[in-house]
Design a protein around this motif. Structure first.
Motif, PDB file in Angstrom:
ATOM      1  N   LYS A 164      68.225   4.776  45.348  1.00  0.00           N
ATOM      2  CA  LYS A 164      69.296   3.917  44.458  1.00  0.00           C
ATOM      3  C   LYS A 164      70.662   3.668  45.242  1.00  0.00           C
ATOM      4  O   LYS A 164      70.971   2.774  45.190  1.00  0.00           O
ATOM      5  N   ALA A 165      70.882   5.161  45.801  1.00  0.00           N
ATOM      6  CA  ALA A 165      72.296   4.965  46.590  1.00  0.00           C
ATOM      7  C   ALA A 165      72.425   3.951  47.629  1.00  0.00           C
ATOM      8  O   ALA A 165      73.129   3.197  47.998  1.00  0.00           O
ATOM      9  N   VAL A 166      71.368   3.980  48.411  1.00  0.00           N
ATOM     10  CA  VAL A 166      71.204   3.256  49.758  1.00  0.00           C
ATOM     11  C   VAL A 166      71.018   1.646  49.443  1.00  0.00           C
ATOM     12  O   VAL A 166      71.516   0.976  49.916  1.00  0.00           O
ATOM     13  N   THR A 167      70.203   1.698  48.323  1.00  0.00           N
ATOM     14  CA  THR A 167      70.038   0.261  47.534  1.00  0.00           C
ATOM     15  C   THR A 167      71.507  -0.583  47.420  1.00  0.00           C
ATOM     16  O   THR A 167      71.617  -1.716  47.552  1.00  0.00           O
ATOM     17  N   LYS A 168      72.083   0.268  46.926  1.00  0.00           N
ATOM     18  CA  LYS A 168      73.590  -0.017  46.507  1.00  0.00           C
ATOM     19  C   LYS A 168      74.582  -0.256  47.552  1.00  0.00           C
ATOM     20  O   LYS A 168      75.993  -0.197  47.648  1.00  0.00           O
ATOM     21  N   SER A 169      74.055   0.155  48.882  1.00  0.00           N
ATOM     22  CA  SER A 169      74.991   0.072  50.135  1.00  0.00           C
ATOM     23  C   SER A 169      75.954   1.306  50.306  1.00  0.00           C
ATOM     24  O   SER A 169      76.678   1.476  50.894  1.00  0.00           O
ATOM     25  N   ASP A 170      75.418   2.318  49.516  1.00  0.00           N
ATOM     26  CA  ASP A 170      76.202   3.559  49.451  1.00  0.00           C
ATOM     27  C   ASP A 170      75.541   4.393  50.602  1.00  0.00           C
ATOM     28  O   ASP A 170      74.405   4.153  50.941  1.00  0.00           O
ATOM     29  N   THR A 171      76.340   5.479  51.166  1.00  0.00           N
ATOM     30  CA  THR A 171      75.666   6.303  52.079  1.00  0.00           C
ATOM     31  C   THR A 171      75.422   7.665  51.457  1.00  0.00           C
ATOM     32  O   THR A 171      76.378   8.088  50.765  1.00  0.00           O
ATOM     33  N   VAL A 172      74.325   8.319  51.735  1.00  0.00           N
ATOM     34  CA  VAL A 172      73.972   9.641  51.430  1.00  0.00           C
ATOM     35  C   VAL A 172      74.025  10.584  52.454  1.00  0.00           C
ATOM     36  O   VAL A 172      73.368  10.507  53.595  1.00  0.00           O
ATOM     37  N   GLN A 173      74.988  11.312  52.391  1.00  0.00           N
ATOM     38  CA  GLN A 173      75.233  12.578  53.662  1.00  0.00           C
ATOM     39  C   GLN A 173      75.116  13.772  53.124  1.00  0.00           C
ATOM     40  O   GLN A 173      75.459  14.325  52.024  1.00  0.00           O
ATOM     41  N   LEU A 174      74.045  14.380  53.804  1.00  0.00           N
ATOM     42  CA  LEU A 174      73.629  15.883  53.540  1.00  0.00           C
ATOM     43  C   LEU A 174      73.968  16.581  54.697  1.00  0.00           C
ATOM     44  O   LEU A 174      73.540  16.588  55.769  1.00  0.00           O
ATOM     45  N   ILE A 175      75.045  17.142  54.502  1.00  0.00           N
ATOM     46  CA  ILE A 175      75.890  17.953  55.758  1.00  0.00           C
ATOM     47  C   ILE A 175      74.630  19.009  56.158  1.00  0.00           C
ATOM     48  O   ILE A 175      74.009  19.771  55.519  1.00  0.00           O
ATOM     49  N   GLY A 176      74.662  19.030  57.560  1.00  0.00           N
ATOM     50  CA  GLY A 176      73.689  19.710  58.331  1.00  0.00           C
ATOM     51  C   GLY A 176      72.439  19.124  58.426  1.00  0.00           C
ATOM     52  O   GLY A 176      71.532  19.537  59.516  1.00  0.00           O
ATOM     53  N   PHE A 177      71.904  18.089  57.561  1.00  0.00           N
ATOM     54  CA  PHE A 177      70.632  17.573  57.775  1.00  0.00           C
ATOM     55  C   PHE A 177      70.798  16.004  58.310  1.00  0.00           C
ATOM     56  O   PHE A 177      70.295  15.710  59.239  1.00  0.00           O
ATOM     57  N   GLY A 178      71.466  15.271  57.640  1.00  0.00           N
ATOM     58  CA  GLY A 178      71.771  13.883  58.060  1.00  0.00           C
ATOM     59  C   GLY A 178      72.248  12.927  57.146  1.00  0.00           C
ATOM     60  O   GLY A 178      72.497  13.430  55.927  1.00  0.00           O
ATOM     61  N   SER A 179      72.393  11.857  57.402  1.00  0.00           N
ATOM     62  CA  SER A 179      72.779  10.805  56.591  1.00  0.00           C
ATOM     63  C   SER A 179      71.988   9.494  56.545  1.00  0.00           C
ATOM     64  O   SER A 179      71.408   8.997  57.371  1.00  0.00           O
ATOM     65  N   PHE A 180      71.683   8.988  55.154  1.00  0.00           N
ATOM     66  CA  PHE A 180      70.992   7.764  54.869  1.00  0.00           C
ATOM     67  C   PHE A 180      71.992   6.751  54.493  1.00  0.00           C
ATOM     68  O   PHE A 180      72.759   6.901  53.899  1.00  0.00           O
ATOM     69  N   SER A 181      71.940   5.461  55.251  1.00  0.00           N
ATOM     70  CA  SER A 181      72.673   4.509  54.962  1.00  0.00           C
ATOM     71  C   SER A 181      71.856   3.045  55.229  1.00  0.00           C
ATOM     72  O   SER A 181      70.748   3.113  55.607  1.00  0.00           O
ATOM     73  N   SER A 182      72.498   2.115  54.858  1.00  0.00           N
ATOM     74  CA  SER A 182      71.814   0.821  54.960  1.00  0.00           C
ATOM     75  C   SER A 182      72.384  -0.255  56.057  1.00  0.00           C
ATOM     76  O   SER A 182      73.604   0.277  56.360  1.00  0.00           O
ATOM     77  N   GLY A 183      71.737  -0.797  56.828  1.00  0.00           N
ATOM     78  CA  GLY A 183      72.422  -1.761  57.661  1.00  0.00           C
ATOM     79  C   GLY A 183      71.908  -3.243  57.509  1.00  0.00           C
ATOM     80  O   GLY A 183      71.037  -3.366  56.830  1.00  0.00           O
ATOM     81  N   LYS A 184      72.217  -4.154  58.615  1.00  0.00           N
ATOM     82  CA  LYS A 184      71.593  -5.300  58.608  1.00  0.00           C
ATOM     83  C   LYS A 184      71.143  -5.823  59.864  1.00  0.00           C
ATOM     84  O   LYS A 184      71.631  -5.434  60.825  1.00  0.00           O
ATOM     85  N   ARG A 185      70.170  -6.678  59.968  1.00  0.00           N
ATOM     86  CA  ARG A 185      69.535  -7.124  61.184  1.00  0.00           C
ATOM     87  C   ARG A 185      69.443  -8.490  61.077  1.00  0.00           C
ATOM     88  O   ARG A 185      69.152  -9.157  60.188  1.00  0.00           O
ATOM     89  N   ALA A 186      70.188  -9.045  62.075  1.00  0.00           N
ATOM     90  CA  ALA A 186      70.430 -10.674  62.035  1.00  0.00           C
ATOM     91  C   ALA A 186      69.209 -11.525  62.102  1.00  0.00           C
ATOM     92  O   ALA A 186      68.169 -10.664  62.900  1.00  0.00           O
ATOM     93  N   ALA A 187      69.119 -12.629  61.746  1.00  0.00           N
ATOM     94  CA  ALA A 187      67.996 -13.499  61.948  1.00  0.00           C
ATOM     95  C   ALA A 187      67.865 -13.690  63.580  1.00  0.00           C
ATOM     96  O   ALA A 187      69.078 -13.613  64.280  1.00  0.00           O
ATOM     97  N   ARG A 188      66.842 -13.695  63.907  1.00  0.00           N
ATOM     98  CA  ARG A 188      66.682 -14.060  65.370  1.00  0.00           C
ATOM     99  C   ARG A 188      65.470 -14.963  65.743  1.00  0.00           C
ATOM    100  O   ARG A 188      64.545 -15.157  64.806  1.00  0.00           O
ATOM    101  N   VAL A 189      65.137 -15.213  67.024  1.00  0.00           N
ATOM    102  CA  VAL A 189      64.018 -15.933  67.308  1.00  0.00           C
ATOM    103  C   VAL A 189      62.842 -15.031  67.961  1.00  0.00           C
ATOM    104  O   VAL A 189      63.418 -14.561  68.959  1.00  0.00           O
ATOM    105  N   GLY A 190      61.872 -15.116  67.665  1.00  0.00           N
ATOM    106  CA  GLY A 190      60.890 -14.061  68.184  1.00  0.00           C
ATOM    107  C   GLY A 190      59.473 -14.927  68.691  1.00  0.00           C
ATOM    108  O   GLY A 190      59.595 -16.189  68.672  1.00  0.00           O
TER     109      GLY A 190
END
Length: 94
Positions: free
Chosen positions: A34-60
């Motif tokens: 839910k948090a990452v879907t809302k573009s929030d970052t979930v940070q668990l100290i000592g473990f890691g962080s979950f976040s969202s990013g964007k991948r640009a359109a491209r030609v493959g």
């Protein structure tokens, strides 16, 4: 380790039932999603962080035919390991 094995380990460590451990794990996963879907970052100290990013359109290219194809832009999920996690994997002391 799969989800069932993780639930068993949580239940044993926390001295709770497996059903309770499953509810806890499902709740954690649900709140991270839910948090990452809302573009929030979930940070668990000592473990890691979950976040969202964007991948640009491209030609493959279609590997079978070599034909160019358009790949649409997409949101991605990122996980960045924390220092404690990285050190544990690399067996370094704090």
């Amino acid at each position: 380790m799969n989800k069932t094995e993780l639930i068993d380990a949580i239940a044993a460590d926390a001295d709770i039932s497996k059903a309770g451990a499953q509810r806890v794990l499902d709740s954690v996963i649900d709140h991270v999603i839910k948090a990452v879907t809302k573009s929030d970052t979930v940070q668990l100290i000592g473990f890691g962080s979950f976040s969202s990013g964007k991948r640009a359109a491209r030609v493959g290219r279609n590997p079978r035919t070599g034909e160019e194809i358009k790949i649409a832009a997409a949101k991605t999920v990122k996980f960045t390991a924390g220092k404690g996690f990285k050190n544990a994997v690399n067996k370094k002391k704090k």
